[in-house]
Design an enzyme around this catalytic site. Structure first.
Site, PDB file in Angstrom:
ATOM      1  N   HIS A 211      -1.520  -9.608 -55.786  1.00 26.02           N
ATOM      2  CA  HIS A 211      -2.628  -8.685 -55.513  1.00 26.02           C
ATOM      3  C   HIS A 211      -3.910  -9.048 -56.261  1.00 26.02           C
ATOM      4  O   HIS A 211      -4.710  -8.172 -56.600  1.00 26.02           O
ATOM      5  CB  HIS A 211      -2.228  -7.235 -55.840  1.00 26.02           C
ATOM      6  N   HIS A 312      -1.805 -11.567 -42.720  1.00 22.74           N
ATOM      7  CA  HIS A 312      -1.649 -10.299 -43.431  1.00 22.74           C
ATOM      8  C   HIS A 312      -1.694  -9.159 -42.431  1.00 22.74           C
ATOM      9  O   HIS A 312      -2.477  -9.179 -41.484  1.00 22.74           O
ATOM     10  CB  HIS A 312      -2.796 -10.169 -44.441  1.00 22.74           C
TER      11      HIS A 312
END
Length: 404
Positions: A211, A312
């Site tokens: 992240h 994604h």
């Protein structure tokens, strides 16, 4: 003209292009538990419609309000002339590819145009682009760890994933870490990875999510630990997404693959990423990149650089189906992210007419015309307002994503 000819003409009328104009643009902000979704609907003068998604994390109302500024690029335009519509809109926007709100709305409208075209011709999106190169898509589980209350639960939840047939699962074991990790945080993160590995073994891929939390030295330290496991599929966003050179350094120094790209905007942002060999796996998000055509461009760029694609997809169900259509077209697809089974609310079937079915870690290609999914009337029962907040990735307990 005989009666048979008239009937034949009526039957095939819809399979020919006919001039039409977009007369209205509707938006729906849906109060999903952990991230509000933005759905777009275009309506034409002959009543045909198309759906797309334009979800922006913590920017949903900005996207919808932005419609007032750019409606002139959409209304009265021909939805079949997708490239012309998008190009005029993109080049006329002063900030071009640096405005995520603008680009996400472009993606939603562009996808809606292709959805309309596919429905008009009775075709899936992938068939409009020349047909699929595979008949099913390998997927990995994400969002499966929303029920973690103690460290042992990581193993219990991981077992549920593999019992469902998944051959890969992704997780962020780093809590709310940012920059550095304190000794206890680092130790706990490594213990989580060890627990999950103890359950899934060496044959199930573990995809480790960073992240964009770390500086280079911390990312390197974590990467060295990950090298001990033979089933690490990638280390994702180990450093902040702007640190392209840092990712390149890690790619050259570590034996495990580096993956990134979900927060990059349009194909222009991927140029340096590929030039510096910063990643082995590219992860563009269809919404962030500017739509279907732009995602295909990035896929082609990656293929030319011998880089795999793993798009994604952490938004809503419309983007799931749109992305699956594009997955079908890419020779260099590695795997597709799948949240739908683990982190979508139980009422998902109230708002869409189809959900993906995962069998043994794969999803069959969408078969319905267009993107393959439609909104249902009950969607109006789930409209969000400003009091419906999104989760904070850097707060304690974020991994529950609003689930109790």
């Amino acid at each position: 003209m005989n009666q048979f000819s008239i009937q034949s003409q009526n039957i095939y009328a819809n399979y020919y292009y006919k001039n039409m104009k977009i007369v209205d643009l509707k938006s729906y902000i849906i109060k999903n538990t952990w991230k509000k979704w933005v759905f777009i609907e275009i309506i034409t003068d002959n009543g045909e419609n198309g759906y797309g998604e334009a979800t922006v994390y913590s920017g949903q109302f900005s996207v919808v309000n932005h419609i007032k500024d750019i409606k002139k690029f959409i209304v009265n335009k021909d939805p079949f002339k997708v490239r012309e519509l998008v190009n005029e809109w993109f080049t006329s926007s002063f900030n071009r590819n640096r405005d995520i709100v603008n680009m996400s709305l472009i993606s939603g409208v562009e996808s809606a145009c292709f959805d309309l075209i596919g429905k008009h011709f009775g075709s899936t999106i992938y068939n409009l682009f020349g047909g699929p190169v595979r008949n099913k898509i390998k997927v990995y589980a994400n969002g499966w760890y929303t029920n973690i209350n103690n460290i042992e639960d990581w193993g219990k939840e991981a077992r549920k994933v593999i019992n469902k047939g998944y051959r890969a699962l992704k997780f962020d074991p780093f809590g709310s870490g940012s920059g550095f990790l304190e000794y206890d945080e680092f130790k706990k993160s490594m213990e989580i990875i060890q627990i999950v590995h103890g359950v899934v073994g060496d044959k199930i891929e573990m995809l480790i999510e960073g992240h964009g939390r770390f500086n280079r030295s911390t990312a390197m330290k974590i990467g060295r630990e990950l090298e001990k496991y033979p089933n690490i599929g990638w280390f994702e966003e180990p450093v902040i997404p702007e640190d392209i050179e840092g990712m390149a350094m890690l790619s050259k120094s570590l034996k495990i693959p580096i993956a990134a790209g979900e927060r990059l905007i349009t194909s222009y942002d991927f140029t340096q990423l590929f030039k510096l060999n910063s990643v082995s796996i590219a992860q563009p998000d269809l919404i962030n990149t500017g739509g279907i055509i732009e995602l295909l461009k990035i896929g082609a760029m990656a293929e030319a650089n011998n880089i795999s694609m793993a798009p994604h997809q952490a938004e809503g169900p419309l983007n799931t189906f749109t992305t699956l259509n594009i997955d079908a077209l890419m020779n260099n697809l590695k795997i597709q992210e799948m949240f739908d089974e683990f982190a979508y609310p139980a009422w998902i079937t109230d708002i869409v007419d189809t959900v993906p079915e995962v069998k043994n870690g794969y999803v069959e290609l969408p078969e319905k015309p267009g993107i393959g999914v439609n909104l249902k009337d009950k969607i109006n029962n789930y409209i969000a307002d400003e009091n419906d907040t999104d989760f904070n990735l850097f707060s304690e307990g974020w991994e529950k994503r609003g689930f109790k």
